[in-house]
Design a protein around this motif. Structure first.
Motif, PDB file in Angstrom:
ATOM      1  N   ALA A  15       0.835  -1.191   0.000  1.00 50.33           N
ATOM      2  CA  ALA A  15       0.000   0.000   0.000  1.00 50.33           C
ATOM      3  C   ALA A  15       0.873   1.246   0.000  1.00 50.33           C
ATOM      4  CB  ALA A  15      -0.898  -0.017   1.236  1.00 50.33           C
ATOM      5  N   ALA A  16       0.499   2.216  -0.819  1.00 50.40           N
ATOM      6  CA  ALA A  16       1.254   3.465  -0.882  1.00 50.40           C
ATOM      7  C   ALA A  16       1.210   4.159   0.464  1.00 50.40           C
ATOM      8  CB  ALA A  16       0.675   4.358  -1.976  1.00 50.40           C
ATOM      9  N   GLY A  17       2.307   4.792   0.809  1.00 46.88           N
ATOM     10  CA  GLY A  17       2.351   5.549   2.047  1.00 46.88           C
ATOM     11  C   GLY A  17       2.948   4.799   3.216  1.00 46.88           C
ATOM     12  N   VAL A  18       3.133   3.473   3.081  1.00 49.43           N
ATOM     13  CA  VAL A  18       3.723   2.690   4.162  1.00 49.43           C
ATOM     14  C   VAL A  18       5.237   2.865   4.131  1.00 49.43           C
ATOM     15  CG1 VAL A  18       4.048   0.381   5.110  1.00 49.43           C
ATOM     16  CG2 VAL A  18       1.853   1.020   4.095  1.00 49.43           C
ATOM     17  N   THR A  19       5.826   3.155   5.285  1.00 47.85           N
ATOM     18  CA  THR A  19       7.266   3.386   5.378  1.00 47.85           C
ATOM     19  C   THR A  19       7.975   2.154   5.911  1.00 47.85           C
ATOM     20  OG1 THR A  19       6.940   5.756   5.759  1.00 47.85           O
ATOM     21  CG2 THR A  19       9.058   4.829   6.403  1.00 47.85           C
ATOM     22  N   HIS A  20       9.088   1.793   5.256  1.00 52.59           N
ATOM     23  CA  HIS A  20       9.913   0.664   5.674  1.00 52.59           C
ATOM     24  C   HIS A  20      11.332   1.157   5.940  1.00 52.59           C
ATOM     25  CE1 HIS A  20       6.732  -2.153   4.563  1.00 52.59           C
ATOM     26  NE2 HIS A  20       6.628  -1.513   3.408  1.00 52.59           N
ATOM     27  N   SER A  21      12.128   0.322   6.586  1.00 52.13           N
ATOM     28  CA  SER A  21      13.489   0.732   6.905  1.00 52.13           C
ATOM     29  C   SER A  21      14.443  -0.451   6.887  1.00 52.13           C
ATOM     30  CB  SER A  21      13.539   1.399   8.281  1.00 52.13           C
ATOM     31  OG  SER A  21      13.252   0.457   9.307  1.00 52.13           O
ATOM     32  N   MET A  22      15.709  -0.137   6.644  1.00 52.95           N
ATOM     33  CA  MET A  22      16.791  -1.089   6.842  1.00 52.95           C
ATOM     34  C   MET A  22      17.932  -0.325   7.496  1.00 52.95           C
ATOM     35  SD  MET A  22      18.896  -3.618   4.234  1.00 52.95           S
ATOM     36  CE  MET A  22      19.908  -2.337   3.484  1.00 52.95           C
ATOM     37  N   LYS A  23      18.524  -0.920   8.517  1.00 57.04           N
ATOM     38  CA  LYS A  23      19.613  -0.237   9.212  1.00 57.04           C
ATOM     39  C   LYS A  23      20.588  -1.258   9.784  1.00 57.04           C
ATOM     40  CE  LYS A  23      16.498   1.677  11.753  1.00 57.04           C
ATOM     41  NZ  LYS A  23      15.719   2.474  12.740  1.00 57.04           N
ATOM     42  N   TYR A  24      21.802  -0.794   9.992  1.00 57.12           N
ATOM     43  CA  TYR A  24      22.845  -1.628  10.578  1.00 57.12           C
ATOM     44  C   TYR A  24      23.424  -0.930  11.797  1.00 57.12           C
ATOM     45  CZ  TYR A  24      22.882  -4.568   6.379  1.00 57.12           C
ATOM     46  OH  TYR A  24      22.526  -5.415   5.365  1.00 57.12           O
ATOM     47  N   PHE A  25      23.741  -1.721  12.815  1.00 56.32           N
ATOM     48  CA  PHE A  25      24.426  -1.236  14.002  1.00 56.32           C
ATOM     49  C   PHE A  25      25.732  -2.006  14.135  1.00 56.32           C
ATOM     50  CE2 PHE A  25      19.968  -0.416  14.898  1.00 56.32           C
ATOM     51  CZ  PHE A  25      19.989   0.868  15.425  1.00 56.32           C
ATOM     52  N   ILE A 108      32.943   2.446  24.453  1.00 55.52           N
ATOM     53  CA  ILE A 108      32.110   1.882  23.387  1.00 55.52           C
ATOM     54  C   ILE A 108      32.094   2.834  22.200  1.00 55.52           C
ATOM     55  CG2 ILE A 108      29.775   1.208  22.717  1.00 55.52           C
ATOM     56  CD1 ILE A 108      29.274   0.327  25.546  1.00 55.52           C
ATOM     57  N   VAL A 109      32.303   2.270  21.018  1.00 54.63           N
ATOM     58  CA  VAL A 109      32.212   3.047  19.788  1.00 54.63           C
ATOM     59  C   VAL A 109      31.248   2.347  18.846  1.00 54.63           C
ATOM     60  CG1 VAL A 109      34.490   4.086  19.930  1.00 54.63           C
ATOM     61  CG2 VAL A 109      34.238   1.866  18.853  1.00 54.63           C
ATOM     62  N   GLN A 110      30.521   3.118  18.053  1.00 59.03           N
ATOM     63  CA  GLN A 110      29.510   2.509  17.195  1.00 59.03           C
ATOM     64  C   GLN A 110      29.134   3.384  16.015  1.00 59.03           C
ATOM     65  OE1 GLN A 110      25.305   2.087  18.347  1.00 59.03           O
ATOM     66  NE2 GLN A 110      25.630  -0.104  18.197  1.00 59.03           N
ATOM     67  N   VAL A 111      28.675   2.722  14.976  1.00 57.41           N
ATOM     68  CA  VAL A 111      28.072   3.404  13.836  1.00 57.41           C
ATOM     69  C   VAL A 111      26.677   2.845  13.613  1.00 57.41           C
ATOM     70  CG1 VAL A 111      29.004   1.794  12.123  1.00 57.41           C
ATOM     71  CG2 VAL A 111      28.308   4.057  11.412  1.00 57.41           C
ATOM     72  N   MET A 112      25.775   3.713  13.249  1.00 57.13           N
ATOM     73  CA  MET A 112      24.432   3.303  12.844  1.00 57.13           C
ATOM     74  C   MET A 112      24.149   3.969  11.511  1.00 57.13           C
ATOM     75  SD  MET A 112      21.052   4.308  12.452  1.00 57.13           S
ATOM     76  CE  MET A 112      20.733   5.679  13.544  1.00 57.13           C
ATOM     77  N   TYR A 113      23.852   3.170  10.498  1.00 57.12           N
ATOM     78  CA  TYR A 113      23.538   3.750   9.191  1.00 57.12           C
ATOM     79  C   TYR A 113      22.418   2.946   8.546  1.00 57.12           C
ATOM     80  CZ  TYR A 113      26.443  -0.095   7.359  1.00 57.12           C
ATOM     81  OH  TYR A 113      26.977  -1.328   7.075  1.00 57.12           O
ATOM     82  N   GLY A 114      21.735   3.564   7.607  1.00 56.81           N
ATOM     83  CA  GLY A 114      20.661   2.871   6.920  1.00 56.81           C
ATOM     84  C   GLY A 114      19.758   3.833   6.189  1.00 56.81           C
ATOM     85  N   CYS A 115      18.540   3.392   5.930  1.00 60.50           N
ATOM     86  CA  CYS A 115      17.615   4.198   5.126  1.00 60.50           C
ATOM     87  C   CYS A 115      16.178   3.848   5.447  1.00 60.50           C
ATOM     88  CB  CYS A 115      17.888   3.975   3.633  1.00 60.50           C
ATOM     89  SG  CYS A 115      17.719   2.237   3.122  1.00 60.50           S
ATOM     90  N   GLU A 116      15.301   4.774   5.115  1.00 64.37           N
ATOM     91  CA  GLU A 116      13.854   4.564   5.170  1.00 64.37           C
ATOM     92  C   GLU A 116      13.283   4.934   3.821  1.00 64.37           C
ATOM     93  OE1 GLU A 116      12.339   6.987   8.273  1.00 64.37           O
ATOM     94  OE2 GLU A 116      13.102   5.711   9.897  1.00 64.37           O
ATOM     95  N   TRP A 117      12.305   4.194   3.357  1.00 64.08           N
ATOM     96  CA  TRP A 117      11.659   4.512   2.088  1.00 64.08           C
ATOM     97  C   TRP A 117      10.146   4.334   2.226  1.00 64.08           C
ATOM     98  CZ3 TRP A 117      14.259   0.096   3.210  1.00 64.08           C
ATOM     99  CH2 TRP A 117      13.572  -1.115   3.053  1.00 64.08           C
ATOM    100  N   THR A 118       9.422   5.085   1.438  1.00 66.30           N
ATOM    101  CA  THR A 118       7.967   5.067   1.494  1.00 66.30           C
ATOM    102  C   THR A 118       7.416   4.451   0.222  1.00 66.30           C
ATOM    103  OG1 THR A 118       7.961   7.074   2.844  1.00 66.30           O
ATOM    104  CG2 THR A 118       5.887   6.477   1.771  1.00 66.30           C
ATOM    105  N   GLU A 119       6.588   3.434   0.376  1.00 68.17           N
ATOM    106  CA  GLU A 119       6.011   2.763  -0.785  1.00 68.17           C
ATOM    107  C   GLU A 119       5.111   3.707  -1.564  1.00 68.17           C
ATOM    108  OE1 GLU A 119       4.055  -0.790   0.377  1.00 68.17           O
ATOM    109  OE2 GLU A 119       5.873  -1.761   1.116  1.00 68.17           O
ATOM    110  N   GLY A 120       5.167   3.575  -2.881  1.00 70.09           N
ATOM    111  CA  GLY A 120       4.320   4.388  -3.738  1.00 70.09           C
ATOM    112  C   GLY A 120       4.898   5.756  -4.037  1.00 70.09           C
TER     113      GLY A 120
END
Length: 349
Positions: A15-25, A108-120
């Motif tokens: 469905a258009a408008g739904v947001t998804h994500s992928m990220k890495y820690f 502690i050291v860390q990186v967090m990167y990734g993206c979010e995209w919206t269907e449609g």
């Protein structure tokens, strides 16, 4: 190598408008007994699908659908990439300790990167944050394509990275193109699990007669949910403490919202109700505030009825996730093999 041969032929519909994500820690630590020196996790729609730590030195699938989507060569390659990242992180801890004039102790050291995209739509949001000992160290501004250094110790790194235009272009390409492309493939691979809708069980809990009443929802999926109190049809904000959405061990989620009734007359309790709303459900789940329906510590509750497992499991899951995410890190990327998370070979000096 059989990697997503089927997925390459498939699109991700929804469905258009739904947001998804992928990220890495990616997290490195020193001075913490009985905890891996390096941990790497990948999440799609907040569900962990790949895990690596320095004890096993192996990248491993965390979901059944991930096991079926790729072959052993994928995991061998992924393990080699993350092992190199582990070595880089270890060196960066020493560099940062020098930057901050530190010797021993826990770090502690860390990186967090990734993206979010919206269907449609073509809307994509990329993010890259790094830090040290729980404080922001440096982050990437995708709009200006420059690095932001909030501390004096990070200025050296900022200047060096800002001058590397080739890697800035690679970072932008990953965050806006490669990341959503592969995120959609992972999403398609786990579609039956990741795109499902699970209704929660909702309970009213209270430690004692003078404690706030907690509306507790557990077992729901996805994590796009709202839980709030209402009185006479109006949303309540005063005397309400809203909890965060937390993971359960089985991949579902839980959330609570506490209502302080110390100034409410018993005869007015009937005006209050807890409302749960979940993305994918057309109807609200409404629980009326009723004294007889509240579970308290003062009245024994059969183990089969009280949601002890999800509560304890959620706390354990939160502690583990917090341990992995408690600080944002410092390592720099050289992009090789974007498909499986970034290949990283970085120097801070």
């Amino acid at each position: 190598m059989k990697i997503f041969l089927l997925l390459l032929l498939l699109g991700v519909n929804g469905a258009a408008g739904v947001t998804h994500s992928m990220k890495y820690f990616k997290t490195a630590s020193s001075g913490i007994p009985n905890f891996p020196e390096f941990v790497s996790v990948g999440l799609v729609d907040e569900v962990e699908f790949v895990h690596y730590d320095s004890n096993t030195k192996r990248a491993e699938p965390k979901q059944d659908w991930m096991k079926e989507a790729v072959d052993q060569q994928y995991w061998d390659t992924q393990s080699e990439i993350v092992l190199r990242q582990q070595q880089t992180f270890k060196g960066n801890i020493d560099i940062l300790k020098q930057r901050f004039n530190q010797t021993g102790g826990v770090h502690i050291v860390q990186v967090m990167y990734g993206c979010e995209w919206t269907e449609g739509t073509k809307e994509v949001k990329g993010f890259w944050q790094e830090g040290y000992d729980g404080e922001d160290f440096i982050s990437f501004d995708l709009n200006t394509q420059t690095w932001i250094a909030p501390t004096a110790e990070a200025v050296i790194t900022k200047n060096k990275w800002d001058n590397n235009k080739a890697e800035i272009a690679q970072a932008k390409n990953y965050l806006t193109e490669i990341c959503p492309q592969w995120g959609k493939k992972y999403l398609q691979a786990g579609r039956s699990s990741l795109m499902r809708t699970d209704r929660p069980s909702v309970s009213l809990l209270q430690k004692s007669s003078s404690s706030p009443v907690s509306c507790f929802a557990t077992g729901f999926y996805p994590n796009k949910a709202v839980l709030f109190w209402r009185k006479g049809g109006d949303d309540l904000h005063d005397n309400v403490e809203e909890g965060q959405i937390l993971p359960n061990p089985d991949g579902t989620f839980q959330k609570s919202s506490d209502l302080d009734l110390s100034s409410v007359r018993p005869e007015d309790w009937g005006k209050y109700e807890c409302v749960f709303q979940l993305d994918g459900l057309n109807d609200d789940i409404i629980t009326k505030l009723d004294q007889s329906g509240i579970r308290t510590n003062s009245v024994p509750v059969p183990p089969s009825e009280f949601p002890v497992g999800p509560v304890v499991g959620g706390v354990v899951g939160l502690l583990l996730l917090t341990a992995c995410i408690c600080g944002l890190l410092i390592w720099r990327r050289r992009v090789h093999g974007y498909q499986r998370g970034l290949e990283v070979d970085t120097e801070l000096e």
